[in-house]
Design a protein around this motif. Structure first.
Motif, PDB file in Angstrom:
ATOM      1  N   VAL A 277       0.762  -1.214   0.291  1.00  0.00           N
ATOM      2  CA  VAL A 277      -0.867  -0.282   0.094  1.00  0.00           C
ATOM      3  C   VAL A 277       0.617   0.612  -0.041  1.00  0.00           C
ATOM      4  O   VAL A 277       0.703   1.963  -0.548  1.00  0.00           O
ATOM      5  CB  VAL A 277      -1.035  -0.341   1.413  1.00  0.00           C
TER       6      VAL A 277
ATOM      7  N   SER B  64       1.904   1.891  -4.114  1.00  0.00           N
ATOM      8  CA  SER B  64       1.029   2.392  -4.126  1.00  0.00           C
ATOM      9  C   SER B  64       0.871   3.971  -3.587  1.00  0.00           C
ATOM     10  O   SER B  64       0.783   4.895  -4.803  1.00  0.00           O
ATOM     11  CB  SER B  64      -0.216   1.845  -4.096  1.00  0.00           C
ATOM     12  N   LEU B  65       0.931   4.208  -2.190  1.00  0.00           N
ATOM     13  CA  LEU B  65       0.718   5.326  -2.005  1.00  0.00           C
ATOM     14  C   LEU B  65       2.026   6.239  -2.556  1.00  0.00           C
ATOM     15  O   LEU B  65       1.628   7.586  -2.980  1.00  0.00           O
ATOM     16  CB  LEU B  65       0.983   6.162  -0.674  1.00  0.00           C
TER      17      LEU B  65
ATOM     18  N   VAL C 131      -5.242   2.948  -5.187  1.00  0.00           N
ATOM     19  CA  VAL C 131      -4.541   2.583  -3.943  1.00  0.00           C
ATOM     20  C   VAL C 131      -5.654   1.472  -3.458  1.00  0.00           C
ATOM     21  O   VAL C 131      -5.709   0.684  -2.977  1.00  0.00           O
ATOM     22  CB  VAL C 131      -4.825   4.202  -3.581  1.00  0.00           C
TER      23      VAL C 131
ATOM     24  N   THR D  25      -4.612  -1.957  -2.299  1.00  0.00           N
ATOM     25  CA  THR D  25      -5.513  -2.527  -0.750  1.00  0.00           C
ATOM     26  C   THR D  25      -5.672  -3.850  -1.084  1.00  0.00           C
ATOM     27  O   THR D  25      -5.808  -4.429  -0.161  1.00  0.00           O
ATOM     28  CB  THR D  25      -5.710  -1.298  -0.302  1.00  0.00           C
TER      29      THR D  25
END
Length: 530
Positions: A210, A213-214, A422, A426
């Motif tokens: 995650v 991705s952020l 995101v 997730t």
């Protein structure tokens, strides 16, 4: 002289003799688990204590404190699946005490675990004998746990079993004791705490996925600065026409650090139904007391850890992961809209020049957020030097509204795309974690079971046993480990017969009359020759 045959009447319990007797024994660790020295039940080092009273007015009291680490360390056990390891690695136990007392009048009591030399039970296990037990599940789980679980233990605190028998009372001991420290004709137990503690590297993998991705989304959002700059100059040129198009020093700065913005969410503890997921530590801690609805005063043979209990844990953990997804999506939406944006600088009017006597410069200022830009409510402040203010006045409103709408049209797709990116990452990370973790959790419920308050008959007739917690491997087919065993009996109390009447009370001198004597505590069918 009367010559008569007297027949005693009246029902009464049979007496084994003319003296009281009682027995009690206590043994904290026992069971059918096979060790390198034989069955756990047969190990002399774990024999516990036994008290016997054959009618003496002085109670026989036996106690023995047991520090199990040394006793267990030299023993090997073969667990299901072909795993061989030291018993002390599979089962870790704190200091315990074993207490047995056999008294006159057919009374006996026993206790093992967090119990003092006087039989007082420490419900919290905070004194000299905490009686804590830790069972390591990794060896039981075998290959399915490899790469999924680093650690897996079940811990029980202040495990204590108590039993008391009063031979003068009819029936077996009661199934619960009002006071474990002063038990009377009852059986009871105490387990102060019960937890399952798991550690998995897959939680860290999920969080890392995650965060990656952020970071990517942060880069995309920060890249909006060039797109916004192009859009701003385009709007100014369109609205002002010939007045615009000169040199400019307009700058757009965006500072998005979404990993940092979501750091709290991605390092938090989330709980549901007794299950706590620690994202920072990569642990799953289960309060089994909450899962089953409490540890005290449970009916005999209440499952503490079973397939059904583990299924409830899996359900609660899945709910936690759903909550995590919701929290990430919500926090990311808030964080994206809170990203700071600064617009500064301006454009020279080419026909007039920035510094000529009739020249001037159009400046734009904004210090706000992406959220306001996306909503079309950003307050962009125009200003000018030289002749610009007067020339700009008629078109200020049009310029601002056009800027607001145009920039909103640029920002919103990026925000929506970022949220979607995101969210997809997730969901994939959570699904991957669940797919790997759930089967291993379910396996726990098939390789080990724990029952509270096991009540059964002892080894001989007239004995009654309490086991505070019984650990069963492979549903008992593999082996059992009993924690906190107390056993009482067989006990006998002698009560002298008492005559309450005779019928008839007299007869002929020649005798031969049958007289029935009634009373209490006679042996059924007794006769008295005269």
């Amino acid at each position: 002289m009367i010559a008569a045959s007297l027949i005693a009447g009246g029902a009464a319990p049979a007496m084994a003799g003319t003296a009281d007797s009682s027995q009690a024994s206590a043994r904290f660790l026992s069971g059918t688990l096979i060790t390198s020295d034989g069955l756990l039940d047969a190990l002399a080092a774990l024999a516990g204590v036994t008290a016997v009273n054959a009618g003496s007015p002085t109670a026989d009291t036996q106690t023995d404190s047991l520090h199990l680490a040394a006793a267990l360390g030299v023993l090997q056990v073969n667990l299901p699946g072909g795993v061989s390891l030291p018993l002390s690695q599979f089962l870790k136990l704190g200091a315990v005490n074993q207490y047995a007392q056999a008294s006159d009048n057919g009374l006996s009591r026993a206790g093992s675990g967090a119990v003092s030399d006087s039989g007082i039970v420490d419900l919290g296990g905070a004194q000299g004998f905490p009686a804590d037990a830790h069972v390591d599940l990794i060896g039981l789980l075998g290959n399915p746990a490899n790469g999924v679980l680093d650690e897996a233990t079940v811990s029980l605190g202040a495990v204590t079993g108590v039993a008391a028998l009063d031979a003068s009372q009819a029936g077996p001991p009661a199934a619960t004791c009002t006071d474990l420290s002063a038990p009377g004709h009852c059986r009871g137990y105490n387990v102060a705490t019960a937890s399952m503690n798991l550690s998995t590297p897959l939680v860290g993998t999920m969080v890392s996925s995650v965060n990656t991705s952020l970071d990517g989304v942060s880069t995309t959002v920060n890249g909006l600065s060039s797109t916004l700059l192009t859009s701003i100059t385009g709007v100014v040129n369109d609205v002002l026409g010939a007045l615009s198009g000169g040199s400019n020093d307009i700058a757009v700065t965006i500072n998005a650090d979404l990993r940092n913005a979501l750091s709290t969410v991605l390092s938090a503890d989330i709980s549901n139904g007794g299950v706590t997921l620690s994202l920072a530590n990569g642990t799953i801690d289960v309060d089994l007391a909450t899962v089953i609805g409490g540890l005290s005063n449970r009916t005999p043979n209440t499952p503490l850890l079973s397939a059904d209990v583990v299924n409830a844990v899996v359900t609660n953990l899945n709910a936690i992961l759903q909550t995590l997804q919701t929290n990430i999506n919500s926090e990311l939406s808030t964080a994206l809209r809170a990203v700071s944006v600064t617009i500064s600088g301006g454009i020279c009017m080419p026909a007039l020049g920035c510094n000529g006597p009739l020249g001037g410069k159009l400046s734009l200022a904004y210090n706000g957020t992406l959220g306001d830009l996306a909503a079309g409510s950003a307050t962009i402040v125009p200003s000018g030097t030289g002749a610009v203010p007067a020339l700009l006045a008629p078109g200020t409103a049009l310029l601002l509204s056009t800027l607001q709408n145009t920039l909103a049209g640029v920002v919103n797709p990026v925000l929506n795309s970022s949220l979607s990116t995101v969210a997809t990452t997730t969901t994939t990370a959570v699904t991957t974690l669940t797919a790997a973790l759930n089967p291993v959790l379910v396996r726990i419920g098939t390789v080990i079971g724990i029952n509270l308050n096991v009540q059964e008959s002892g080894a001989t007739a007239g004995t009654f046993r309490e086991v505070a917690a019984r650990v069963s491997l492979l549903s008992g087919a593999g082996a059992t480990v009993d924690l906190g065993r107390a056993e009482v009996g067989p006990n006998v109390v002698f009560i002298a017969p008492a005559i309450t009447g005779m019928n008839p009370t007299h007869g002929p001198e020649a005798g031969g009359t049958v007289v029935t004597i009634t009373g209490t505590d006679f042996t059924a069918g007794s006769t008295v020759p005269v």
